[in-house]
Scaffold this active site. Structure first.
Site, PDB file in Angstrom:
ATOM      1  N   HIS A 189       8.180   5.496   4.858  1.00 55.71           N
ATOM      2  CA  HIS A 189       8.627   6.838   5.247  1.00 55.71           C
ATOM      3  C   HIS A 189       8.717   7.799   4.081  1.00 55.71           C
ATOM      4  O   HIS A 189       8.438   8.976   4.228  1.00 55.71           O
ATOM      5  CB  HIS A 189      10.017   6.730   5.882  1.00 55.71           C
ATOM      6  CG  HIS A 189       9.956   6.208   7.259  1.00 55.71           C
ATOM      7  ND1 HIS A 189      10.527   5.035   7.632  1.00 55.71           N
ATOM      8  CD2 HIS A 189       9.354   6.700   8.338  1.00 55.71           C
ATOM      9  CE1 HIS A 189      10.294   4.828   8.897  1.00 55.71           C
ATOM     10  NE2 HIS A 189       9.577   5.821   9.353  1.00 55.71           N
ATOM     11  N   CYS A 488     -14.622   9.712   2.930  1.00 59.53           N
ATOM     12  CA  CYS A 488     -13.678  10.205   3.940  1.00 59.53           C
ATOM     13  C   CYS A 488     -12.408   9.377   3.978  1.00 59.53           C
ATOM     14  O   CYS A 488     -11.556   9.589   4.829  1.00 59.53           O
ATOM     15  CB  CYS A 488     -14.326  10.263   5.317  1.00 59.53           C
ATOM     16  SG  CYS A 488     -14.792   8.643   5.947  1.00 59.53           S
TER      17      CYS A 488
HETATM   18  C1  PEP Z   1     -11.386   4.199   5.650  1.00 59.42           C
HETATM   19  O1  PEP Z   1     -11.371   2.990   5.899  1.00 59.42           O
HETATM   20  O2  PEP Z   1     -11.349   4.667   4.498  1.00 59.42           O
HETATM   21  C2  PEP Z   1     -11.425   5.171   6.755  1.00 59.42           C
HETATM   22  C3  PEP Z   1     -11.609   6.459   6.532  1.00 59.42           C
HETATM   23  O3  PEP Z   1     -11.220   4.692   8.008  1.00 59.42           O
HETATM   24  P1  PEP Z   1      -9.776   4.265   8.593  1.00 59.42           P
HETATM   25  O4  PEP Z   1      -8.757   4.609   7.567  1.00 59.42           O
HETATM   26  O5  PEP Z   1      -9.630   5.016   9.871  1.00 59.42           O
HETATM   27  O6  PEP Z   1      -9.980   2.801   8.781  1.00 59.42           O
END
Ligand code: PEP
Ligand code: MG
Length: 561
Positions: A189, A488
């Site tokens: 948190h 990402c």
């Molecule tokens: C990742 O694994 O970096 C990703 C973007 O996917 P998730 O966090 O949704 O598994």
């Protein structure tokens, strides 16, 4: 008199930014007094249950006055635990066996905490919540004030063993400059709320309680995960002046992402539904780099139909205007269990049927989803692309791209989350139109460290040179093929890392909208050649701490110029 040299302590930077000021250590919960004999068990049980009710009522009251929706949710969840009839039954049972109110409360909470610890992972991170509730309930039963955050009447750096959700949620952001905790993990948190309140925070900072015990000033770097204490007034003033300069840079009008000499890096946002774009300024943003579609499926016992899915996707496309939207097909399994799939239990879910592998068991689910995306894409100016999660081999990538094409979705790529896929990136790019690196999973699989385990923050660190090597390999393959390679995962939101990723050849960074200004400003500090040079030096580091330090030094030099 000479000032003592400042010690630098390292932890996990979970909320970016820097601040310096006087430290205040949070008061610990009351000591449990020795057990006392109980004359009237019924009266003792009433005393204990009244303490629980007082804690519940206090938390509910604070929830009503909470500064953010996240804070309200957390306080309400805490209130619900305090009001749980099972807990009350445990307390009553202990009193019946002769415990006084304080010991009955302490014992009942302790038992719940042990169950959570045994469950491990995210459950274990919630143990601090129960310890906090226990301290509050015991204080109420003893007629003492509830433990909590100090209020010295001037801004301060708050140091604690671990902050409870209730303490964090009610923080006065005008008084607290930064947070540092001795314990805590990246998904606790403290981390979530510090980010939502925009407070620099370092968690898991071993030794901070000892270092802060003598008071003085501390400088907190929530981006790099470092805390220096004691620092001089002059150093503290310099840290705060640099933070103010950064804030001014970050409040500059939003423009497309680029390096100082104009090399473009697409800045994009991660969303779970169209609602995540509400109120987000998309000026200078190239679009949505990761649309996590599983949120539509969460908690459902029946698969949402084609019409429902198409409507949800169309909403997100409409919110993005004519920008790119990269839709990730369902990433079910392991950390994202989806009951409607009725997948059998597995001994190692993260290595089992998850992500694209679900399509082996349930090809119909992927087919329906691609059909829904294609239908929604047909009626929108948005440039819709699709990508598959958890791809391990070129065959899997080719198969996904072929399916997407069959649905009229030519912009099909894959996520790179498994080291085998990173190593074969060049081959995967023969068919795939782009790669998007999910650093959260790539770290997990490259370092063999469960991302839900709070015990290995240094292994799950995207600054691990091995992870950066894998990213470099993908970016190189993208450069050779003239195709986009993005990041990402959470790493894309780290402003220190952004120029390094750009220097490796990453062309897109997709992150939570809050992270955009700092990442945009960080890229603008370096020319592309400087990014490439920085990336080369960082890749040569022995470990994540050294890698981060190299980048931090460069950023600080720029921050002062
Ligand atoms: C990742 O694994 O970096 C990703 C973007 O996917 P998730 O966090 O949704 O598994
Ligand atoms: Mg992932």
């Amino acid at each position: 008199m000479r000032e003592p040299a400042a010690a630098e302590l390292r932890g996990l930077g979970v909320s970016p930014g820097a601040a310096a000021g006087p430290v205040e250590v949070m008061a610990p919960p009351p000591e449990l007094p020795p057990p006392r004999p109980v004359a009237d068990a019924a009266e003792e049980a009433r005393l204990a249950l009244r303490a629980l009710e007082a804690v519940e009522a206090e938390l509910e009251e604070r929830a009503l006055a909470a500064p953010t929706p996240e804070a309200r949710d957390i306080l309400q969840a805490q209130a619900a635990i305090a009001g749980d009839p099972m807990l009350a039954a445990g307390v009553r049972g202990r009193v019946e066996q002769g415990a006084d109110a304080a010991h009955a409360l302490h014992g009942a909470f302790d038992e719940q905490a042990r169950l959570l610890l045994a469950a491990g992972g995210r459950f274990a991170e919630r143990v601090a919540d129960l310890a906090d509730l226990s301290g509050r309930a015991v204080a109420a039963a003893l007629g003492r004030p509830m433990p909590g955050v100090p209020s010295p009447g001037r801004p301060f750096v708050l140091v604690a063993d671990d902050l409870s959700p209730a303490d964090t949620a009610a923080l006065d952001t005008a008084a607290v400059l930064a947070l540092v905790t001795e314990r805590g993990g990246p998904t606790g948190h403290t981390a979530i709320l510090a980010r939502s309140l925009g407070l620099p925070a370092v968690v898991g900072c071993r030794g901070i309680l000892d270092a802060a015990a003598s008071g003085g000033l501390a400088a907190v770097d929530g981006t790099g995960g470092a805390v220096r204490t004691p620092v001089t007034e002059a150093e503290a003033a310099e840290v705060n002046a640099a933070a103010a300069r950064r804030a001014a840079e970050e409040s500059a009008p939003a423009a497309p992402g680029r390096t100082a000499d104009g090399r473009g890096v697409d800045l994009m946002v991660n969303i779970g539904s169209a609602a995540d774009l509400d109120g987000v300024d998309l000026t200078g943003v190239a679009g949505v780099g990761l649309f996590r579609t599983e949120f539509l499926f969460l908690g459902r016992y029946e698969e949402p139909g084609l019409d429902e899915q198409a409507a949800a996707y169309a909403k997100a496309f409409a919110a993005a205007g004519d920008r790119t939207v990269v839709v990730r097909t369902l990433d079910a399994g392991a950390d994202k269990p989806l009951p409607f799939l009725r997948l059998p239990d597995e001994p190692n879910p993260a290595l089992g049927v998850r992500g694209l592998r679900v399509a082996r068991e349930r090809p119909d689910v992927l087919e329906t989803q691609l059909a829904a995306i294609a239908r929604a894409a047909a009626g929108t100016p948005a440039r819709v692309a699709v990508m598959a999660p958890m791809v391990a081999t070129p065959e899997e990538a080719d198969g996904f791209v072929a399916r997407a094409r069959a649905h009229g979705l030519p912009a099909a790529g894959v996520m790179i989350e498994v080291p085998s896929a990173a190593l074969r990136a060049a081959r995967i790019l023969r068919e795939a139109q782009f790669l998007s690196i999910g650093t959260n999973d790539l770290s997990q699989y490259a370092l063999a460290a469960d991302r839900q385990h709070s015990g290995f923050p240094e292994l799950l660190d995207p600054w691990q040179p091995a992870v950066l090597d894998l990213i470099a390999r993908c970016a190189e393959a993208g450069g050779a093929a003239g195709k986009s390679v993005g990041v990402c995962g959470e790493a894309a939101a780290d402003p220190l890392l952004a120029p390094v990723l750009a220097g490796l050849g990453v062309t897109r960074l997709s992150m939570s909208p809050r992270a955009l200004p700092a990442v945009r400003a960080a890229l603008l500090r370096f020319t592309f050649a400087e990014c490439a040079d920085l990336a080369e030096r960082v890749l040569a580091a022995d470990g994540p701490a050294e890698a981060r330090e190299i980048a931090r030094t460069r950023h600080n030099e720029r921050g002062r110029s």
